[in-house]
Design a protein around this motif. Structure first.
Motif, PDB file in Angstrom:
ATOM      1  N   PHE A  14       0.810  -0.828   0.002  1.00 21.51           N
ATOM      2  CA  PHE A  14       0.500   0.288  -0.092  1.00 21.51           C
ATOM      3  C   PHE A  14       0.662   1.110   0.257  1.00 21.51           C
ATOM      4  N   PRO A  16       1.168   5.181  -0.415  1.00 21.66           N
ATOM      5  CA  PRO A  16       0.637   6.558  -0.390  1.00 21.66           C
ATOM      6  C   PRO A  16       0.241   7.783  -1.674  1.00 21.66           C
ATOM      7  N   THR A  17      -0.523   7.957  -1.450  1.00 21.82           N
ATOM      8  CA  THR A  17      -1.413   8.639  -2.963  1.00 21.82           C
ATOM      9  C   THR A  17       0.197  10.572  -2.783  1.00 21.82           C
ATOM     10  N   GLU A  18       0.414  10.614  -2.118  1.00 24.96           N
ATOM     11  CA  GLU A  18       1.424  11.290  -2.064  1.00 24.96           C
ATOM     12  C   GLU A  18       2.540  10.589  -2.065  1.00 24.96           C
ATOM     13  N   ALA A  26      -0.231  10.077   5.076  1.00 22.95           N
ATOM     14  CA  ALA A  26      -0.409  10.486   3.777  1.00 22.95           C
ATOM     15  C   ALA A  26      -2.102  10.321   3.684  1.00 22.95           C
ATOM     16  N   PRO A  27      -2.602  10.766   2.789  1.00 22.10           N
ATOM     17  CA  PRO A  27      -4.279  11.000   2.871  1.00 22.10           C
ATOM     18  C   PRO A  27      -4.627   9.605   1.968  1.00 22.10           C
ATOM     19  N   GLY A  28      -4.361   8.974   1.774  1.00 23.69           N
ATOM     20  CA  GLY A  28      -4.424   7.232   1.277  1.00 23.69           C
ATOM     21  C   GLY A  28      -4.357   6.852   0.615  1.00 23.69           C
ATOM     22  N   PHE A  29      -4.181   5.640  -0.213  1.00 25.39           N
ATOM     23  CA  PHE A  29      -2.884   4.209   0.003  1.00 25.39           C
ATOM     24  C   PHE A  29      -3.489   4.395  -2.113  1.00 25.39           C
ATOM     25  N   LEU A  30      -2.888   3.409  -2.114  1.00 29.76           N
ATOM     26  CA  LEU A  30      -3.202   2.807  -3.701  1.00 29.76           C
ATOM     27  C   LEU A  30      -2.239   1.124  -3.694  1.00 29.76           C
ATOM     28  N   LYS A  31      -2.961   0.681  -3.729  1.00 26.85           N
ATOM     29  CA  LYS A  31      -2.658  -0.424  -3.648  1.00 26.85           C
ATOM     30  C   LYS A  31      -1.583  -1.168  -5.033  1.00 26.85           C
ATOM     31  N   THR A  94       6.314   3.486   2.664  1.00 29.30           N
ATOM     32  CA  THR A  94       6.819   4.684   2.532  1.00 29.30           C
ATOM     33  C   THR A  94       8.454   4.995   1.814  1.00 29.30           C
TER      34      THR A  94
END
Ligand code: ATP
Length: 319
Positions: A14, A16-18, A26-31, A94
Protein backbone atom coordinates in the motif's frame (compact mmCIF):
# COMPACT_ATOMS: atom_id res chain seq x y z
CA UNK A 1 10.93 -23.55 -23.66
CA UNK A 2 12.16 -24.28 -20.16
CA UNK A 3 10.21 -23.15 -17.13
CA UNK A 4 11.35 -20.70 -14.46
CA UNK A 5 9.64 -21.61 -11.18
CA UNK A 6 9.75 -18.80 -8.62
CA UNK A 7 9.09 -19.61 -4.96
CA UNK A 8 8.05 -17.33 -2.11
CA UNK A 9 5.77 -14.48 -1.16
CA UNK A 10 3.26 -12.42 -3.08
CA UNK A 11 1.62 -9.52 -1.29
CA UNK A 12 0.10 -6.09 -1.72
CA UNK A 13 2.11 -2.96 -1.03
CA UNK A 14 0.00 0.00 0.00
CA UNK A 15 1.73 3.10 -1.29
CA UNK A 16 0.77 6.66 -0.27
CA UNK A 17 -1.05 8.58 -3.00
CA UNK A 18 1.20 11.54 -2.19
CA UNK A 19 4.98 11.25 -2.17
CA UNK A 20 7.24 12.39 0.65
CA UNK A 21 4.67 11.92 3.42
CA UNK A 22 4.75 9.59 6.42
CA UNK A 23 2.27 6.73 6.72
CA UNK A 24 0.32 8.68 9.32
CA UNK A 25 0.16 11.77 7.10
CA UNK A 26 -0.77 9.91 3.92
CA UNK A 27 -4.19 11.00 2.71
CA UNK A 28 -4.75 7.66 0.99
CA UNK A 29 -3.05 4.57 -0.39
CA UNK A 30 -2.87 2.77 -3.71
CA UNK A 31 -2.65 -1.00 -3.98
CA UNK A 32 0.62 -2.11 -5.60
CA UNK A 33 0.83 -5.88 -6.00
CA UNK A 34 4.31 -7.24 -5.45
CA UNK A 35 6.53 -9.64 -3.57
CA UNK A 36 9.91 -10.18 -5.20
CA UNK A 37 9.46 -13.84 -6.24
CA UNK A 38 6.09 -13.05 -7.86
CA UNK A 39 7.59 -10.03 -9.62
CA UNK A 40 10.38 -12.22 -11.01
CA UNK A 41 7.87 -14.77 -12.38
CA UNK A 42 5.91 -11.98 -14.07
CA UNK A 43 9.12 -10.40 -15.41
CA UNK A 44 10.00 -13.70 -17.10
CA UNK A 45 6.49 -14.06 -18.57
CA UNK A 46 6.51 -10.44 -19.82
CA UNK A 47 9.67 -11.26 -21.78
CA UNK A 48 7.95 -14.23 -23.42
CA UNK A 49 9.36 -16.90 -21.10
CA UNK A 50 7.55 -19.72 -19.30
CA UNK A 51 7.10 -19.04 -15.60
CA UNK A 52 5.27 -20.41 -12.57
CA UNK A 53 4.82 -19.07 -9.05
CA UNK A 54 4.81 -21.28 -5.97
CA UNK A 55 3.48 -19.82 -2.73
CA UNK A 56 0.47 -19.35 -0.48
CA UNK A 57 -2.15 -16.62 -0.50
CA UNK A 58 -5.10 -15.92 1.77
CA UNK A 59 -8.44 -17.35 0.63
CA UNK A 60 -9.73 -13.78 0.59
CA UNK A 61 -10.43 -11.08 -1.97
CA UNK A 62 -6.81 -9.90 -2.03
CA UNK A 63 -5.44 -13.43 -2.43
CA UNK A 64 -7.71 -14.16 -5.38
CA UNK A 65 -6.90 -10.75 -6.86
CA UNK A 66 -3.18 -11.59 -6.76
CA UNK A 67 -3.74 -15.04 -8.29
CA UNK A 68 -5.73 -13.29 -11.01
CA UNK A 69 -2.82 -10.94 -11.73
CA UNK A 70 -0.41 -13.87 -12.15
CA UNK A 71 -2.89 -15.49 -14.53
CA UNK A 72 -3.39 -12.26 -16.47
CA UNK A 73 0.38 -12.11 -17.10
CA UNK A 74 0.52 -15.75 -18.14
CA UNK A 75 2.28 -17.08 -15.02
CA UNK A 76 1.27 -20.70 -14.28
CA UNK A 77 -0.73 -20.90 -11.05
CA UNK A 78 -0.73 -24.64 -10.25
CA UNK A 79 1.78 -23.97 -7.47
CA UNK A 80 -0.48 -21.56 -5.58
CA UNK A 81 -2.25 -22.68 -2.39
CA UNK A 82 -4.86 -20.72 -0.46
CA UNK A 83 -4.97 -20.63 3.34
CA UNK A 84 -8.43 -20.86 4.86
CA UNK A 85 -7.53 -18.98 8.03
CA UNK A 86 -4.77 -16.44 7.42
CA UNK A 87 -4.91 -13.29 5.35
CA UNK A 88 -2.89 -12.34 2.30
CA UNK A 89 0.19 -10.39 3.43
CA UNK A 90 0.08 -6.58 3.26
CA UNK A 91 2.83 -4.00 3.55
CA UNK A 92 2.56 -0.24 3.86
CA UNK A 93 5.50 1.37 2.12
CA UNK A 94 6.97 4.87 2.36
CA UNK A 95 9.82 6.47 0.53
CA UNK A 96 12.20 8.11 2.99
CA UNK A 97 13.90 11.43 2.25
CA UNK A 98 17.12 9.55 1.32
CA UNK A 99 15.25 7.57 -1.35
CA UNK A 100 15.26 4.27 0.55
CA UNK A 101 11.97 2.50 1.08
CA UNK A 102 10.60 1.82 4.55
CA UNK A 103 8.16 -1.03 5.15
CA UNK A 104 5.44 -1.68 7.72
CA UNK A 105 4.31 -5.27 7.35
CA UNK A 106 1.02 -6.93 8.28
CA UNK A 107 2.02 -10.56 8.72
CA UNK A 108 0.66 -12.00 11.93
CA UNK A 109 1.01 -14.56 10.43
CA UNK A 110 0.04 -14.04 6.81
CA UNK A 111 -0.87 -16.88 4.46
CA UNK A 112 2.53 -16.95 2.70
CA UNK A 113 4.23 -17.87 6.00
CA UNK A 114 1.97 -20.91 6.41
CA UNK A 115 2.89 -22.86 3.27
CA UNK A 116 3.57 -26.44 4.39
CA UNK A 117 6.01 -28.90 2.78
CA UNK A 118 3.15 -31.29 1.97
CA UNK A 119 1.30 -28.53 0.10
CA UNK A 120 4.10 -28.17 -2.49
CA UNK A 121 3.28 -29.05 -6.08
CA UNK A 122 6.21 -31.44 -6.48
CA UNK A 123 5.58 -32.19 -10.15
CA UNK A 124 5.63 -28.50 -11.01
CA UNK A 125 8.87 -27.94 -9.07
CA UNK A 126 10.47 -30.96 -10.76
CA UNK A 127 9.67 -29.46 -14.15
CA UNK A 128 11.71 -26.31 -13.40
CA UNK A 129 14.79 -25.60 -15.49
CA UNK A 130 15.48 -22.67 -13.17
CA UNK A 131 14.24 -22.52 -9.57
CA UNK A 132 14.33 -19.03 -8.03
CA UNK A 133 13.79 -17.90 -4.42
CA UNK A 134 14.55 -15.23 -1.84
CA UNK A 135 15.08 -15.29 1.92
CA UNK A 136 11.77 -13.99 3.32
CA UNK A 137 10.38 -17.53 3.04
CA UNK A 138 13.16 -18.70 5.38
CA UNK A 139 12.11 -16.56 8.32
CA UNK A 140 9.43 -18.75 9.94
CA UNK A 141 8.06 -22.28 9.94
CA UNK A 142 6.34 -24.03 8.29
CA UNK A 143 7.25 -21.98 5.19
CA UNK A 144 10.95 -22.39 5.93
CA UNK A 145 10.71 -26.19 5.68
CA UNK A 146 8.63 -25.90 2.51
CA UNK A 147 11.31 -23.62 1.03
CA UNK A 148 14.16 -26.01 1.89
CA UNK A 149 12.24 -29.00 0.53
CA UNK A 150 11.35 -27.20 -2.71
CA UNK A 151 15.00 -26.24 -3.23
CA UNK A 152 16.06 -29.83 -2.71
CA UNK A 153 13.44 -31.23 -5.11
CA UNK A 154 14.39 -28.70 -7.79
CA UNK A 155 18.11 -29.31 -7.43
CA UNK A 156 17.63 -33.08 -7.47
CA UNK A 157 15.63 -32.72 -10.71
CA UNK A 158 18.52 -30.81 -12.30
CA UNK A 159 17.28 -27.22 -12.10
CA UNK A 160 19.63 -24.27 -11.89
CA UNK A 161 19.10 -22.62 -8.48
CA UNK A 162 18.82 -18.81 -8.41
CA UNK A 163 18.88 -16.83 -5.15
CA UNK A 164 18.13 -13.16 -4.51
CA UNK A 165 18.17 -12.71 -0.71
CA UNK A 166 16.08 -9.56 -1.02
CA UNK A 167 16.79 -8.46 2.55
CA UNK A 168 13.91 -7.02 4.55
CA UNK A 169 15.49 -6.29 7.93
CA UNK A 170 12.18 -5.47 9.63
CA UNK A 171 10.96 -9.03 9.15
CA UNK A 172 13.84 -10.71 11.00
CA UNK A 173 14.15 -11.01 14.79
CA UNK A 174 17.69 -9.54 14.59
CA UNK A 175 20.40 -8.59 12.10
CA UNK A 176 22.52 -11.52 13.27
CA UNK A 177 19.70 -13.97 12.62
CA UNK A 178 19.06 -12.45 9.18
CA UNK A 179 22.71 -12.80 8.23
CA UNK A 180 22.97 -16.34 9.58
CA UNK A 181 19.84 -17.62 7.84
CA UNK A 182 20.52 -15.82 4.56
CA UNK A 183 24.01 -17.36 4.48
CA UNK A 184 22.74 -20.81 5.57
CA UNK A 185 21.62 -21.63 2.00
CA UNK A 186 24.42 -19.74 0.21
CA UNK A 187 26.26 -22.90 -0.86
CA UNK A 188 23.18 -24.43 -2.54
CA UNK A 189 22.69 -21.77 -5.22
CA UNK A 190 24.16 -21.66 -8.73
CA UNK A 191 23.38 -17.97 -9.28
CA UNK A 192 23.18 -15.33 -6.55
CA UNK A 193 22.26 -11.69 -7.00
CA UNK A 194 22.75 -9.17 -4.21
CA UNK A 195 22.32 -5.41 -4.24
CA UNK A 196 25.04 -3.05 -3.07
CA UNK A 197 23.07 -2.60 0.18
CA UNK A 198 22.96 -6.36 0.74
CA UNK A 199 26.67 -6.68 -0.01
CA UNK A 200 27.35 -4.21 2.80
CA UNK A 201 24.91 -5.93 5.16
CA UNK A 202 26.26 -9.43 4.56
CA UNK A 203 29.96 -8.58 4.60
CA UNK A 204 29.85 -5.86 7.24
CA UNK A 205 31.96 -3.67 4.95
CA UNK A 206 30.68 -0.65 3.01
CA UNK A 207 33.23 -1.22 0.23
CA UNK A 208 31.54 -1.93 -3.09
CA UNK A 209 34.62 -3.44 -4.72
CA UNK A 210 35.84 -6.79 -6.06
CA UNK A 211 37.73 -7.75 -2.91
CA UNK A 212 34.64 -7.33 -0.75
CA UNK A 213 32.28 -8.98 -3.26
CA UNK A 214 34.65 -11.94 -3.54
CA UNK A 215 34.17 -12.69 0.16
CA UNK A 216 30.69 -13.84 -0.93
CA UNK A 217 32.13 -16.07 -3.65
CA UNK A 218 31.92 -19.86 -3.29
CA UNK A 219 33.17 -22.46 -5.74
CA UNK A 220 29.67 -23.95 -5.65
CA UNK A 221 28.54 -20.82 -7.57
CA UNK A 222 28.34 -20.37 -11.32
CA UNK A 223 27.60 -16.64 -11.14
CA UNK A 224 27.59 -13.96 -8.44
CA UNK A 225 26.04 -10.59 -9.28
CA UNK A 226 26.10 -7.31 -7.41
CA UNK A 227 23.59 -4.74 -8.68
CA UNK A 228 24.63 -1.11 -8.40
CA UNK A 229 21.44 0.82 -9.20
CA UNK A 230 22.07 3.38 -11.95
CA UNK A 231 25.65 2.15 -12.30
CA UNK A 232 24.60 -1.29 -13.57
CA UNK A 233 26.06 -4.51 -12.19
CA UNK A 234 29.25 -6.38 -11.39
CA UNK A 235 29.58 -10.07 -12.23
CA UNK A 236 31.85 -12.79 -10.89
CA UNK A 237 32.39 -16.33 -12.19
CA UNK A 238 35.15 -18.88 -11.70
CA UNK A 239 36.98 -17.63 -14.80
CA UNK A 240 36.09 -14.00 -15.32
CA UNK A 241 34.65 -10.89 -13.71
CA UNK A 242 33.70 -7.38 -14.73
CA UNK A 243 31.18 -4.54 -14.77
CA UNK A 244 28.30 -3.90 -17.18
CA UNK A 245 27.02 -0.33 -17.11
CA UNK A 246 23.32 0.47 -17.10
CA UNK A 247 21.41 2.99 -19.19
CA UNK A 248 20.68 6.64 -18.65
CA UNK A 249 16.97 6.86 -17.88
CA UNK A 250 14.65 9.18 -16.01
CA UNK A 251 14.09 7.11 -12.85
CA UNK A 252 10.89 7.86 -10.92
CA UNK A 253 10.46 4.70 -8.78
CA UNK A 254 13.09 1.97 -8.41
CA UNK A 255 10.63 -0.57 -6.97
CA UNK A 256 11.04 -3.87 -8.79
CA UNK A 257 14.20 -2.90 -10.69
CA UNK A 258 16.12 -5.75 -9.09
CA UNK A 259 13.34 -8.25 -9.82
CA UNK A 260 13.12 -7.06 -13.42
CA UNK A 261 16.90 -7.48 -13.73
CA UNK A 262 16.76 -11.02 -12.29
CA UNK A 263 13.74 -12.01 -14.40
CA UNK A 264 15.52 -10.89 -17.57
CA UNK A 265 18.66 -12.83 -16.66
CA UNK A 266 16.67 -16.00 -15.91
CA UNK A 267 14.55 -15.68 -19.06
CA UNK A 268 17.76 -15.63 -21.10
CA UNK A 269 19.69 -18.42 -19.36
CA UNK A 270 16.81 -20.85 -18.77
CA UNK A 271 17.24 -22.55 -22.14
CA UNK A 272 21.01 -22.23 -22.29
CA UNK A 273 22.89 -22.51 -19.01
CA UNK A 274 26.18 -22.40 -20.98
CA UNK A 275 25.81 -18.60 -21.27
CA UNK A 276 27.17 -18.53 -17.71
CA UNK A 277 30.52 -19.83 -18.98
CA UNK A 278 30.85 -17.47 -21.95
CA UNK A 279 31.81 -13.94 -20.90
CA UNK A 280 30.85 -12.28 -24.20
CA UNK A 281 27.35 -13.75 -24.21
CA UNK A 282 26.92 -13.22 -20.47
CA UNK A 283 27.79 -9.53 -20.87
CA UNK A 284 25.11 -9.20 -23.57
CA UNK A 285 22.55 -10.85 -21.28
CA UNK A 286 23.54 -8.57 -18.37
CA UNK A 287 23.26 -5.54 -20.63
CA UNK A 288 19.75 -6.70 -21.51
CA UNK A 289 18.98 -7.27 -17.81
CA UNK A 290 20.26 -3.75 -17.03
CA UNK A 291 17.94 -2.38 -19.72
CA UNK A 292 15.01 -4.20 -18.12
CA UNK A 293 15.96 -2.91 -14.65
CA UNK A 294 16.39 0.63 -15.99
CA UNK A 295 12.98 0.62 -17.75
CA UNK A 296 11.32 -0.58 -14.55
CA UNK A 297 12.54 2.55 -12.73
CA UNK A 298 10.85 4.83 -15.27
CA UNK A 299 7.31 3.97 -14.15
CA UNK A 300 5.62 3.80 -10.77
CA UNK A 301 5.14 0.41 -9.14
CA UNK A 302 6.85 -2.88 -9.91
CA UNK A 303 4.57 -5.09 -11.99
CA UNK A 304 3.10 -2.43 -14.34
CA UNK A 305 6.67 -1.24 -15.01
CA UNK A 306 8.10 -4.59 -16.16
CA UNK A 307 9.05 -4.38 -19.85
CA UNK A 308 8.21 -6.74 -22.68
CA UNK A 309 10.93 -7.98 -25.04
CA UNK A 310 10.49 -5.25 -27.65
CA UNK A 311 10.58 -2.40 -25.10
CA UNK A 312 13.71 -3.90 -23.57
CA UNK A 313 15.39 -4.36 -26.95
CA UNK A 314 14.64 -0.77 -27.94
CA UNK A 315 16.64 0.56 -24.97
CA UNK A 316 19.28 -2.19 -25.35
CA UNK A 317 19.92 -1.22 -28.98
CA UNK A 318 19.79 2.53 -28.34
CA UNK A 319 23.19 2.33 -26.61
P1 ATP B 1 14.96 -3.15 -5.80
O1 ATP B 1 14.71 -1.67 -5.80
O2 ATP B 1 14.00 -3.89 -6.68
O3 ATP B 1 15.15 -3.75 -4.45
P2 ATP B 1 17.77 -3.75 -6.15
O4 ATP B 1 18.33 -2.86 -5.09
O5 ATP B 1 17.75 -5.20 -5.97
O6 ATP B 1 16.32 -3.25 -6.58
P3 ATP B 1 19.09 -2.13 -8.10
O7 ATP B 1 20.56 -2.21 -8.02
O8 ATP B 1 18.40 -0.92 -7.58
O9 ATP B 1 18.52 -3.48 -7.50
O10 ATP B 1 18.62 -2.25 -9.61
C1 ATP B 1 18.74 -3.42 -10.38
C2 ATP B 1 19.23 -3.08 -11.76
O11 ATP B 1 18.31 -2.18 -12.40
C3 ATP B 1 20.57 -2.37 -11.76
O12 ATP B 1 21.61 -3.32 -11.78
C4 ATP B 1 20.49 -1.56 -13.05
O13 ATP B 1 20.78 -2.39 -14.15
C5 ATP B 1 19.02 -1.19 -13.13
N1 ATP B 1 18.77 0.13 -12.53
C6 ATP B 1 18.32 0.39 -11.28
N2 ATP B 1 18.22 1.72 -11.06
C7 ATP B 1 18.61 2.32 -12.21
C8 ATP B 1 18.73 3.69 -12.65
N3 ATP B 1 18.42 4.72 -11.84
N4 ATP B 1 19.18 3.91 -13.91
C9 ATP B 1 19.51 2.91 -14.73
N5 ATP B 1 19.41 1.60 -14.38
C10 ATP B 1 18.97 1.30 -13.15
Amino acid sequence: KGMVVSFGEMLIDFVPTESGVSLAEAPGFLKAPGGAPANVAIAVARLGGKAAFVGKLGDDEFGHMLAGILKQYGVAGEGISFDQGARTALAFVTLRADGEREFMFYRNPSADMLLKPDELNIELIKSAKVFHYGSISLIVEPCRSAHLKAMEVAKEAGALLSYDPNLREALWPSQEEAKKQIMSIWDKADVIKVSDVELEFLTGSPKIDDANAMTLWRDSLKLLLVTLGEKGCRYYTKNFRGVVESFDVNAVDTTGAGDSFVGALLAKIVDDHSILEDEKRLREVLKFANACGAITTTKKGAIPALPNESEALTLYKAN
